[in-house]
Design a protein around this motif. Structure first.
Motif, PDB file in Angstrom:
ATOM      1  N   PHE A 128       9.788   4.650  18.876  1.00 37.37           N
ATOM      2  CA  PHE A 128       9.285   5.673  19.790  1.00 37.37           C
ATOM      3  C   PHE A 128       8.357   5.078  20.827  1.00 37.37           C
ATOM      4  O   PHE A 128       7.957   3.919  20.724  1.00 37.37           O
ATOM      5  N   GLY A 144       5.833  12.012  23.241  1.00 35.93           N
ATOM      6  CA  GLY A 144       6.732  11.187  22.449  1.00 35.93           C
ATOM      7  C   GLY A 144       5.993  10.384  21.401  1.00 35.93           C
ATOM      8  O   GLY A 144       6.476  10.206  20.272  1.00 35.93           O
ATOM      9  N   GLY A 148       6.618  10.917  17.479  1.00 32.13           N
ATOM     10  CA  GLY A 148       7.088   9.783  16.696  1.00 32.13           C
ATOM     11  C   GLY A 148       6.168   9.430  15.555  1.00 32.13           C
ATOM     12  O   GLY A 148       6.621   9.168  14.423  1.00 32.13           O
ATOM     13  N   ILE A 352      13.498   7.948  19.574  1.00 31.35           N
ATOM     14  CA  ILE A 352      12.867   9.075  20.260  1.00 31.35           C
ATOM     15  C   ILE A 352      12.839   8.751  21.745  1.00 31.35           C
ATOM     16  O   ILE A 352      12.157   7.821  22.177  1.00 31.35           O
ATOM     17  N   LYS A 381      16.202  11.860  18.965  1.00 25.06           N
ATOM     18  CA  LYS A 381      15.448  13.051  19.333  1.00 25.06           C
ATOM     19  C   LYS A 381      15.004  12.924  20.788  1.00 25.06           C
ATOM     20  O   LYS A 381      14.403  11.916  21.182  1.00 25.06           O
ATOM     21  N   ILE A 383      12.694  14.219  23.888  1.00 20.09           N
ATOM     22  CA  ILE A 383      11.393  14.862  24.095  1.00 20.09           C
ATOM     23  C   ILE A 383      11.374  15.506  25.477  1.00 20.09           C
ATOM     24  O   ILE A 383      11.488  14.818  26.500  1.00 20.09           O
ATOM     25  N   ASN A 428      10.652  19.533  19.639  1.00 16.54           N
ATOM     26  CA  ASN A 428      10.714  18.423  20.591  1.00 16.54           C
ATOM     27  C   ASN A 428      11.626  18.672  21.780  1.00 16.54           C
ATOM     28  O   ASN A 428      11.370  18.190  22.892  1.00 16.54           O
TER      29      ASN A 428
END
Length: 581
Positions: A128, A144, A148, A352, A381, A383, A428
């Motif tokens: 991340f 982020g 993370g 991330i 993921k 953000i 997120n």
């Protein structure tokens, strides 16, 4: 102690007995059987979908299964009632002693209440932030970083062996732009007028870099061509920027375990080895891509490139890894970097990314799937953006940064704990409004205040109890006569505490730390409600004058709430407060 897991075990045991006596056929898969809070609390304490998910494979009506299951469950002393609802859902009511015992278990477990072995020690890499080392971290990086770090804490709490990793994007053209920008500040440090032309980084944060370059090189680089100084200035400026980024992360309470460099992949054969591995799988070929959607034919020049057959692993189109001139695309070193993580033996990878990396998700998942033989799952993921407000207006940009609000700006205004909590009050992939006035106000509408206030109230109870001579050590409270917790509001509080271990596992399974923040707000709300009821009903007050035994039972309940709040805040990386000031 996970009460929901315990009752699910009871349900599975009852189902096994129904199979054993022939009520249910053998060979049924019970993996989809769940026990969870009912949607309507008036229906009971827990509900199971067992009859609904087993009806079709068993060839029976759901209600027939539910009725048989209810009879078996009622034989257990923990179950006070089992009622069939609708087409076959089974609502369970548990005896009060179970909820009272949960308070004891919470106090006994302390910081370990809610911990899970779900991860089974499997190794997970959470990458991340990974910001370009071209300047200080901005507010987007802040979100982020918080997400993370909280996810890493959550997974560790749920039993995974977690590695936090930062991928330094120091292999692209942006670090050359950094070097040229820093060189202008170096010229400025030597008394010359800097030429911050279009395309360079204008922020004041490079002034110290220029001064440091002067301290090291004097004026020896001033009349040299770029070919002489570019590499040294680039490495020098990049290292200074990374030092600042590390300090920014430290201010936010984030510490990485590993820093990996993109630049280190070049010239080492790692990129070539990763592409060769894919070629051996017949996933690399020479070809021409279709024009991108939305491009007019005259804007498109078809050319032969080296392509990764990513469509074989779920992508929409194949992706170029090498340009027609022989240079690598941005994707190639990313493939090599993820191959390196696979070879390091991680069982799961999590990336991330910022919202602008949405187009990278499928291709990166395809690469990891191919290089790991499908063994290592990759979850990415995204953000979403953060919008900052103050005094009802968008928060102004930082002069020091030049074009954006920095992490330091946010933390200096709101504090690290508030920043972290608020950044986790939205999922997120949802945009977040961060209003400096609202996140600092003391009201129910401010979730971080509301949760911290609950913990402060509990600590005020403990202080007053000690002043009254009541022993409030956790071991003493755990040994109290908890059968004195009989009011429905007290039982409701215990039920909320019981949800914590289940919530941890759900959040960890889905890589969603925001669920912890949501739960803590709900828990705090339940506690404040109990507190307010005590203002009207003296029997619900935590300290009962002249009745130490009852006081200790009620204080035990309050203290167990504090245990869960502290455990949840630790996952979020937020320090609990004992007194509001």
């Amino acid at each position: 102690m996970n009460l929901f897991s315990d009752i699910r075990d009871l349900v599975i045991s009852a189902l096994d007995s129904l199979v054993a006596d022939g009520t249910l056929p053998a060979g049924l898969d019970f993996s989809a059987v769940a026990v969870e809070p009912p949607r309507d609390a008036s229906h009971g304490d827990m509900a199971t979908n067992a009859a609904m998910v087993l009806a079709k494979p068993a060839g029976l009506q759901p209600r027939a299964i539910a009725d048989a299951l209810a009879g078996r469950l009622m034989a257990d002393p923990r179950v006070a009632g089992a009622d069939v609802a609708g087409p076959g859902f089974l609502n369970l009511r548990l005896v009060p002693a179970l909820w009272q015992g949960l308070v004891r278990a919470t106090l006994a477990a302390g910081a370990d209440y809610g911990r899970s072995g779900m991860g089974k020690g499997l190794r997970v890499n959470v990458e991340f932030v990974s910001a370009n080392p071209t300047g200080p971290m901005h507010v987007g990086h802040t979100r982020g970083a918080v997400f993370g770090d909280a996810l890493a804490r959550l997974l560790a709490y749920a039993g995974w062996d977690v590695t936090r990793e930062y991928y330094i994007n120091d292999g692209g053209a942006q670090v050359d732009v950094l070097a040229r920008s820093a060189f202008e500040r170096y010229r400025e440090a030597n008394g010359l007028e800097p030429e911050i032309r279009e395309g360079l980084y204008p922020g004041d944060y490079l002034i110290p870099v220029g001064e440091a370059l002067k301290a090291k090189y004097g004026d020896s680089l001033l009349n040299q061509p770029e070919s002489v100084w570019l590499r040294d200035v680039r490495d020098f400026a990049t290292e200074m920027m990374m030092a600042e980024i590390r300090n920014d992360l430290k201010v936010l309470g984030v510490e990485m375990d590993v820093y990996s460099s993109e630049k280190a992949l070049y010239g080492t054969g790692e990129i070539e080895a990763a592409i060769a591995t894919l070629r051996d799988m017949d996933l690399i070929y020479e070809g021409v891509l279709e024009p991108p959607k939305g491009k007019e034919p005259e804007d498109w020049e078809p050319r032969v490139q080296t392509l990764f057959r990513s469509t074989a692993h779920g992508d929409d189109v194949d992706r170029p890894v090498q340009k027609s001139d022989g240079s690598w695309t941005y994707f190639a070193p990313d493939i090599a970097y993820h191959y390196n993580k696979v070879k390091r033996g991680f069982d799961q990878l999590i990336d991330i990314f910022g919202a602008d990396h949405g187009g990278y998700v499928k291709r990166m998942k395809a690469a990891v799937s191919a290089l790991s033989g499908g063994r290592v799952p990759l979850d990415i993921k995204l953000i979403q953006l953060v919008k900052l407000y103050k005094n009802g207006e968008p928060f102004k940009m930082s002069k020091r940064a030049g074009t954006f609000v920095t992490l330091r700006d946010v933390v200096e205004q709101a504090g690290a704990d508030v920043t972290r909590f608020v950044m986790l009050t939205r999922k997120n992939d949802a945009a977040l409004d961060f209003d400096f006035d609202k996140v600092l106000e003391q009201s129910k509408d401010n979730p971080v205040f509301y949760v911290q206030y609950a913990n402060a109230r509990i600590n005020s109870v403990l202080r007053k109890a000690r002043e009254a001579g009541i022993d409030c050590a956790d071991a003493t409270l755990a040994a109290a006569d908890l059968s004195r917790l009989g009011h429905e509001a007290e039982i409701a509080m215990a039920k909320k505490i019981a949800e914590w271990p289940r919530l941890v596992e759900i959040a960890a399974r889905n890589n969603e730390p925001h669920r912890v923040a949501f739960y803590l707000y709900e828990l705090a709300s339940e506690f404040h409600g109990l507190w307010n009821k005590g203002n009207d009903d003296g029997a619900l007050r935590f300290i009962q004058d002249g009745d130490i035994a009852t006081s200790q039972a009620k204080i035990a309940l309050a203290r167990s709430v504090s245990v869960v709040i502290c455990n949840g805040l630790a996952i979020l990386g937020v320090a609990p407060v004992e007194e509001m000031r």
